[in-house]
Design an enzyme around this catalytic site. Structure first.
Site: not given
Length: 251
Positions: A103-105
């Protein structure tokens, strides 16, 4: 009991069997002091297996569910050395644990961590088509025409995305909330498509991976998967069609 070397290495948390095969092919693996070749079998109870000079330890398989908060990166370490917190730091367990997918930040929600490299590979490889479900809040009211385009697939990096299931949870006001179900996972796919359609993402939360749902797990908390959840994940990748493909691709 002997097993294929790449299978033992995957059990030892070194990644997918394909990755372990590359380690063997690159001459980085030794069995009883001899450089191993692809096809080699070994018995971890009697054979000394070394990878890059380190003895391979076969750990008990662990399967962890984590509710990733925003601002945490989906890695075991911060490659940029910027002091960013990682998902591994949130799970207070010893041994090798690797994220299943990313998952992106700025995204939140369900992540799985495991030392079972073989299962992790099957859950993340696009050809196995495991569903991932997200609740996505976007700017504005998304018209039906744009939702229809998204559902059918849009061009991204010169290639059309697979059809997506989009269900409206709330539509109208300043923002809309959608439930988006994907069977593929290109980098920042949801955010990029939403932005291209003129409705940038405000918040993105992953709710489900395959048969595993986040439920009421609090942000930043983790737990072991239940025996039933692990069994369901294994069943989802153990059908005859998957086995046939495993033989063809020698995963």
């Amino acid at each position: 009991m002997t097993e294929k070397l790449q299978k033992l290495m995957a059990k030892g948390g070194l990644g997918s069997r394909r990755h372990c095969e590359k380690l063997i092919a690159d001459g980085r693996v030794r069995v009883n002091g001899e450089v191993a070749r692809l096809g080699r079998r070994a018995d971890p109870q009697h054979d000394r297996i070394e990878v890059d000079g380190r003895i391979l330890a076969i750990e008990e398989p662990q399967y962890i569910m984590l509710h990733k908060p925003r601002g945490v990166i989906s890695s075991t370490e911060d490659e940029l050395r910027q002091g960013r917190p990682t998902v591994r730091e949130l799970v207070s367990l010893p041994g090798h644990l690797y994220p299943v997918g990313r998952l992106d930040r700025q995204s939140e929600g369900l992540m799985l961590l495991t030392n079972d490299g073989h299962l992790a590979h099957r859950l993340t490889h696009p050809r196995f088509g495991h569903e991932k479900v997200y609740h996505v809040e976007v700017e504005g009211k998304v018209p039906d025409e744009k939702l229809s385009r998204w559902r059918k697939g849009v061009m991204l990096d010169g290639k059309r995305t697979a059809p997506a299931e989009i269900v409206i949870i709330r539509l109208g006001g300043h923002n809309s909330v959608l439930r988006v179900t994907l069977r593929e996972g290109r980098k920042r796919q949801i955010r990029r498509i939403a932005a291209d359609l003129g409705h940038p993402v405000v918040r993105l939360v992953r709710k489900r991976i395959g048969s595993v749902e986040i439920g009421d797990l609090a942000e930043g908390q983790w737990r072991h998967l239940t025996a039933q959840e692990v069994h369901a994940l294994r069943e989802s990748v153990s059908g005859s069609d998957i086995q046939d493909r495993e033989e063809r691709f020698d995963i």
